[in-house]
Design an enzyme around this catalytic site. Structure first.
Site, PDB file in Angstrom:
ATOM      1  N   ASP A  11      45.358  31.096  34.287  1.00  0.00           N
ATOM      2  CA  ASP A  11      45.351  31.906  32.122  1.00  0.00           C
ATOM      3  C   ASP A  11      44.369  32.930  31.783  1.00  0.00           C
ATOM      4  O   ASP A  11      43.200  32.650  31.339  1.00  0.00           O
ATOM      5  CB  ASP A  11      44.988  30.803  32.002  1.00  0.00           C
ATOM      6  CG  ASP A  11      45.117  30.414  30.228  1.00  0.00           C
ATOM      7  OD1 ASP A  11      44.855  31.799  29.426  1.00  0.00           O
ATOM      8  OD2 ASP A  11      45.689  29.055  29.857  1.00  0.00           O
ATOM      9  N   GLY A  12      45.275  33.802  30.670  1.00  0.00           N
ATOM     10  CA  GLY A  12      44.418  35.249  30.959  1.00  0.00           C
ATOM     11  C   GLY A  12      43.080  34.622  29.356  1.00  0.00           C
ATOM     12  O   GLY A  12      42.251  35.471  29.857  1.00  0.00           O
ATOM     13  N   ARG A  31      48.735  37.768  20.630  1.00  0.00           N
ATOM     14  CA  ARG A  31      47.354  37.679  21.899  1.00  0.00           C
ATOM     15  C   ARG A  31      47.804  38.991  23.039  1.00  0.00           C
ATOM     16  O   ARG A  31      49.173  39.499  23.279  1.00  0.00           O
ATOM     17  CB  ARG A  31      48.496  36.530  22.421  1.00  0.00           C
ATOM     18  CG  ARG A  31      47.836  36.022  23.288  1.00  0.00           C
ATOM     19  CD  ARG A  31      48.596  36.058  24.720  1.00  0.00           C
ATOM     20  NE  ARG A  31      47.641  35.326  25.798  1.00  0.00           N
ATOM     21  CZ  ARG A  31      48.241  35.486  26.955  1.00  0.00           C
ATOM     22  NH1 ARG A  31      48.099  36.204  27.811  1.00  0.00           N
ATOM     23  NH2 ARG A  31      47.235  35.001  27.825  1.00  0.00           N
ATOM     24  N   VAL A  32      46.509  38.695  23.626  1.00  0.00           N
ATOM     25  CA  VAL A  32      46.844  39.835  24.573  1.00  0.00           C
ATOM     26  C   VAL A  32      45.782  38.909  25.401  1.00  0.00           C
ATOM     27  O   VAL A  32      44.474  38.199  25.393  1.00  0.00           O
ATOM     28  CB  VAL A  32      46.162  41.035  23.370  1.00  0.00           C
ATOM     29  CG1 VAL A  32      45.085  41.858  25.356  1.00  0.00           C
ATOM     30  CG2 VAL A  32      46.959  42.173  23.179  1.00  0.00           C
ATOM     31  N   THR A  37      44.513  36.401  38.358  1.00  0.00           N
ATOM     32  CA  THR A  37      46.160  36.025  37.828  1.00  0.00           C
ATOM     33  C   THR A  37      45.590  34.710  38.224  1.00  0.00           C
ATOM     34  O   THR A  37      44.786  34.013  38.074  1.00  0.00           O
ATOM     35  CB  THR A  37      46.988  35.838  39.131  1.00  0.00           C
ATOM     36  OG1 THR A  37      48.146  35.764  38.316  1.00  0.00           O
ATOM     37  CG2 THR A  37      46.580  35.836  40.284  1.00  0.00           C
ATOM     38  N   THR A  41      50.746  37.118  36.608  1.00  0.00           N
ATOM     39  CA  THR A  41      50.793  39.190  36.776  1.00  0.00           C
ATOM     40  C   THR A  41      50.616  39.452  38.320  1.00  0.00           C
ATOM     41  O   THR A  41      50.149  39.139  39.031  1.00  0.00           O
ATOM     42  CB  THR A  41      48.956  38.901  36.139  1.00  0.00           C
ATOM     43  OG1 THR A  41      49.086  38.492  34.618  1.00  0.00           O
ATOM     44  CG2 THR A  41      48.717  40.700  35.888  1.00  0.00           C
TER      45      THR A  41
END
Ligand SMILES: *[C@@H]1O[C@H](CO)[C@@H](O)[C@H](O)[C@H]1NC(C)=O
Ligand SMILES: *[C@@H]1O[C@H](CO)[C@@H](O)[C@H](O)[C@H]1NC(C)=O
EC number: 3.5.1.26
Length: 345
Positions: free
Chosen positions: A258-259, A233-234, A256, A205
């Site tokens: 693994d969200g 998925r968000v 940034t 990201t």
């Protein structure tokens, strides 16, 4: 020692928001995740030509969306299980404490531009999915397919390898061997982790922080999310405090990685809170990473932090395949965007 009569003069610059040691102030500052240099440059040029910090974040991230930075920002990357690319983005104004964000945005390329419109033209914070697309169209954005030959190839290869990897657990058929559709397995399986690392380069990201000479802060993010995500998925990126956060009274940060893990810890908010308590930006970033590490030692993630006087730092969680994190810096002490690296902890 300052004589009493000197005090009002010494305080004047603080009242005006001008740094005392103006000659050596590093502000303005542009900081962003990964070596996305053209984005840094665009943000810097925006400030240099009189734009606001919010303009700078928007323009910087827009460059990454157009360049498809690392395939993980913008159109044509990270197809979901159905092969569609959807976008998450946010922009935060740390002066007004106002946010605009979009999650799961479909068929619009300039996600951060839409986030900016949410900020400017609504009193909402986050719009999602097909409705966010409708909003974008009403704001004049073009509705277009975000798939490319590259994203279609990625998706067909994923189908050909039995939909591996994927993000399902405790379902039938066995998601580690077969494609869906899946149903709950009904069996109470033990020891299935709440976290699964698949591809560290699937989450690059762009996160950006900009601070101007007056100490105005803004932060933002833009991403196409996780490859082969379950539709809907968000991640952390469009969530204030998770993907990014900014407050003129303390500093700004962006994350940034693994969200799905980052989102559970509000790392950008936490970093700004550490800086509010006077913590050095590099230390603030490290503390945030260490805290997540206690729960998820194998998580993939990095944070960038800057305080309102222009000091900055970064930190990342060390993995066998990820030992150093690169980020970009541009400030008044440099004459070009500069890549810096930090050793992961
Ligand atoms: C950055 O901009 C330069 C000049 O416009 C261009 O040549 C280069 O390809 C860009 N970099 C990326 C990664 O797109
Ligand atoms: C920003 O961080 C630097 C380095 O730790 C520190 O010297 C400075 O006082 C901090 N600024 C603020 C406003 O806390």
């Amino acid at each position: 020692m300052a004589r009493k009569s000197d005090l009002p003069l010494l305080l004047l610059p603080l009242v005006l928001g001008v740094p005392l040691a103006q000659g050596s102030s590093p502000l303005p500052l542009v900081l962003n995740t990964w070596p996305f240099k053209n984005a840094t440059n665009a943000a810097w040029q925006t400030i240099a030509s009189g734009g606001s910090v919010v303009d700078a974040v928007e323009n910087g991230c827009t460059v990454c969306e157009a360049e498809q930075c690392d395939g993980t920002v913008g159109f044509g990357g990270s197809p979901d299980e159905l092969g569609e690319t959807t976008l998450d983005a946010m922009i935060m104004d740390g002066t007004a404490m106002d946010v605009g964000a979009v999650g799961g945005l479909r068929r619009i390329k300039n996600a951060i531009g839409v986030a900016r419109r949410v900020l400017e033209h609504t009193t909402h914070t986050l719009l999602v999915g097909e409705s966010a697309t409708k909003f974008a169209e009403s704001m004049g954005f073009t509705n277009e397919d975000l798939s490319t030959r590259a994203s279609k190839t990625l998706h067909s290869e994923w189908l050909a390898q039995n939909c591996q990897p994927n993000y399902w657990r405790k379902v039938t058929p066995d998601p580690s061997k077969y494609c869906g559709p899946y149903k709950p397995s009904g069996v109470l399986e033990q020891g299935i982790p709440a976290y699964k690392e698949v591809d560290i380069h699937g989450h690059d990201t762009i996160g950006m922080v900009v601070i101007d000479k007056m100490g105005h802060t803004a932060a933002g993010t833009s991403t196409n999310g996780l490859k082969f995500k379950i539709p809907g998925r968000v991640g952390d990126s469009p969530i204030p405090g998770a993907g990014a956060y900014a407050d003129d009274l303390a500093g700004a940060a962006a994350a940034t990685g693994d969200g799905d893990v980052l989102l559970r810890f509000l790392p950008s908010y936490q970093a700004v809170e550490y800086m509010r308590r006077g913590e050095d930006p590099a230390t603030a970033c490290q503390k945030v990473i260490s805290r997540i590490h206690e729960y998820f030692p194998e998580f993939f993630g990095a944070v960038i932090c800057a305080n309102v006087t222009g000091s900055y730092g970064a930190a990342c969680n060390k993995l066998p395949t990820f030992t150093q994190f690169s980020f970009m810096v541009y400030n008044s002490l440099r004459n070009q965007p500069t890549e810096e690296k930090v050793d992961c902890i």
